[in-house]
Design an enzyme around this catalytic site. Structure first.
Site, mmCIF file in Angstrom:
data_model
loop_
_atom_site.group_PDB
_atom_site.id
_atom_site.type_symbol
_atom_site.label_atom_id
_atom_site.label_comp_id
_atom_site.label_asym_id
_atom_site.label_seq_id
_atom_site.Cartn_x
_atom_site.Cartn_y
_atom_site.Cartn_z
ATOM 1 N N LYS A 48 0.872 -1.181 0.000
ATOM 2 C CA LYS A 48 0.000 0.000 0.000
ATOM 3 C C LYS A 48 0.901 1.219 0.000
ATOM 4 O O LYS A 48 2.047 1.160 0.448
ATOM 5 C CB LYS A 48 -0.875 0.019 1.259
ATOM 6 N N ASP A 83 -6.863 4.088 -4.630
ATOM 7 C CA ASP A 83 -7.536 3.862 -3.353
ATOM 8 C C ASP A 83 -8.243 5.202 -3.064
ATOM 9 O O ASP A 83 -8.474 5.981 -4.000
ATOM 10 C CB ASP A 83 -6.528 3.476 -2.246
HETATM 11 O O1 2IT Z 1 -7.910 -1.769 -1.136
HETATM 12 C C1 2IT Z 1 -7.764 -2.242 -2.273
HETATM 13 O O2 2IT Z 1 -7.840 -3.448 -2.483
HETATM 14 C C2 2IT Z 1 -7.513 -1.309 -3.360
HETATM 15 N N1 2IT Z 1 -7.465 -0.113 -3.121
HETATM 16 C C3 2IT Z 1 -7.247 -1.815 -4.747
HETATM 17 C C4 2IT Z 1 -5.822 -2.218 -4.901
HETATM 18 C C5 2IT Z 1 -5.425 -2.612 -6.304
HETATM 19 O O3 2IT Z 1 -4.221 -2.866 -6.463
HETATM 20 O O4 2IT Z 1 -6.251 -2.660 -7.201
#
Ligand code: 2IT
Length: 447
Positions: free
Chosen positions: A124, A164
């Site tokens: 993240k 996100d």
């Molecule tokens: O929390 C999540 O799963 C997302 N924000 C998507 C992450 C992604 O790599 O598509």
């Protein structure tokens, strides 16, 4: 492994990292019993290794606003775990972003990505940049400055960021434009959530919300219920709320509330496709106000300042906004107003007290890492299309997404079914995700 001992150590080591500690505690409590049946996990210190991110990048992001003033923010990328694939997870731009928040999200992402059955590790990232009130040009300059620092940490087989909170298609576009310039490669697989004409997957924008509703449908069927005619209250009005509303309507449910940081919009006759479209306008405006829906649709949407979506009577509650957005008091109010199901669409949207209340008062509950996994799953499908230099039709992607969500539901049932026949979805999701990551770590030795 004793959850209490590990938590005591982590609390002493990371004081104040409340979101991270909360996420770890929930997972450890769920897996403790299963873990202790595997002495090989204990010997390899799987849990001790799994709760620590592989590495965290932190960097200064300096950019110039429209007034010509220099602004400085902090950017991060938390590469949490790569046992089952390259790091994968979104970027969050929000004023409240801290390392604790991104560590909790990266930790959750690791198990969520394992549940999708696709080969993706957990990560993240993001920044304390606040998109509220920013112009399009300011957003672009910030994204460019952010990528200037991030680009060397990422790659299609290394780490693949996506959107996100605060990062959608527009931001991914600006980030990708700058990545290309710096890397001098048309490396589409380096980011997901791209535009459909330049490597993006059809249905990625809808995928988190659609997947959440497929999961909700599975959960209801398993409990002998049907979503048709159900009243749904959901929080937020961003990408996830938009996709969830679209699919809820298609499945015959009625969305009676949406909300924002300013309050709630009650929609007694149910949200219409026109109103759902307007969510996109509200998101793009950067005003961060749900009241705009009531202003645009007077008589249909009724705005109340300072109230949450959980104050509106409903059958099904879908938190679609931010962590810890639903408290124990909210859970009690939902029940008092007739709610009997809560599917967490946001990451860790419910506070531990709320989850405890739901589980002990006969309210069906499923956690975000299972419910919202359709988003990252479709990112995984985007990566596959990029690697093959092809583009699947919406029908193909939707079928794969639906299949993946059905499979995640089945994994929760397999690992979460209790002696009385009910399903503990928190336990089911955590054990299923954990076992896969733990096994991979074990097989790859002490690294
Ligand atoms: O929390 C999540 O799963 C997302 N924000 C998507 C992450 C992604 O790599 O598509």
């Amino acid at each position: 492994m004793k959850t209490n001992d590990i938590m005591a150590r982590l609390r002493a080591k990371y004081p104040g990292e409340s979101e991270y500690l909360q996420a770890v505690q929930e997972v450890l409590e769920s897996i403790e019993e299963v873990y202790n049946q595997h002495p090989e996990f204990e010997k390899a210190k799987i849990v001790e290794r799994m709760v620590e991110p592989d590495r965290i990048f932190s960097f200064r992001v300096t950019w110039v606003d429209d007034k010509g003033e220099v602004q400085t923010n902090t950017g991060y990328r938390v590469q949490f775990n790569s046992a089952i694939g390259p790091y994968k997870g979104g970027l969050r731009f929000h004023r409240a972003v801290t390392p604790s928040m991104l560590k909790f999200l990266g930790f959750e992402q690791t198990f969520k990505n394992a549940l999708t059955t696709l080969p993706m590790g957990g990560a993240k990232g993001g920044s304390d940049f606040d998109p509220k009130g920013k112009t399009d040009e300011e957003i672009m300059r910030f994204c460019q400055a952010f990528m200037w620092e991030l680009w060397q940490c990422i790659g299609p087989d290394q780490d693949v960021p996506a959107g996100d909170v605060g990062v959608g298609g527009r931001e991914i576009g600006y980030l990708y434009g700058m990545y290309k310039k710096l890397a001098r490669q048309y490396n589409t697989g380096v980011l997901t959530g791209k535009g459909a004409t330049w490597g993006g997957s059809i249905l990625r924008p809808e995928a988190t919300g659609f997947g959440a509703l497929y999961f909700t449908q599975d959960l209801l069927h398993h409990a002998g219920k049907d979503i048709k005619g159900c009243k749904v209250a959901l929080s937020g009005f961003g990408n996830v709320a938009w996709g969830a509303s679209t699919k809820a309507l298609e499945l015959g449910a009625k969305v009676v509330a949406i909300s924002g940081p300013d309050g709630v919009c009650e929609i007694p006759d149910g949200i219409t496709p026109e109103m759902i479209d307007y969510m996109l306008v509200m998101r793009a405006s950067n005003r961060d106000r749900v009241e705009d829906m009531a202003t645009r649709f007077p008589g249909k949407a009724r705005f109340t300042p300072g109230k949450k979506a959980w104050s509106v009577p409903c059958d099904i509650a879908l938190p679609c906004a931010f962590q810890n957005e639903l408290s124990e008091d909210d859970a009690k109010e939902l029940k008092a107003n007739g709610c009997w199901c809560c599917c967490e669409v946001s990451n860790m949207g419910c506070q531990p007290g709320a989850i405890h209340f739901f589980q002990h008062n006969g309210i069906l509950f499923a956690p975000g890492k299972a419910v919202n996994a359709g988003g990252v799953a479709t990112s995984g499908l985007e990566m596959t299309q990029n690697a093959e230099h092809i583009s699947w039709s919406g029908k193909e992607v939707d079928e794969k997404l639906h299949f993946i969500m059905d499979n995640i539901h089945a994994q929760c049932v397999k690992f979460g079914t209790q002696p009385d026949g009910s399903v503990d979805y928190v336990k089911g999701a955590n054990i299923a995700g954990f076992m896969k990551v733990a096994q991979a770590m074990l097989e790859q030795g002490i690294v």
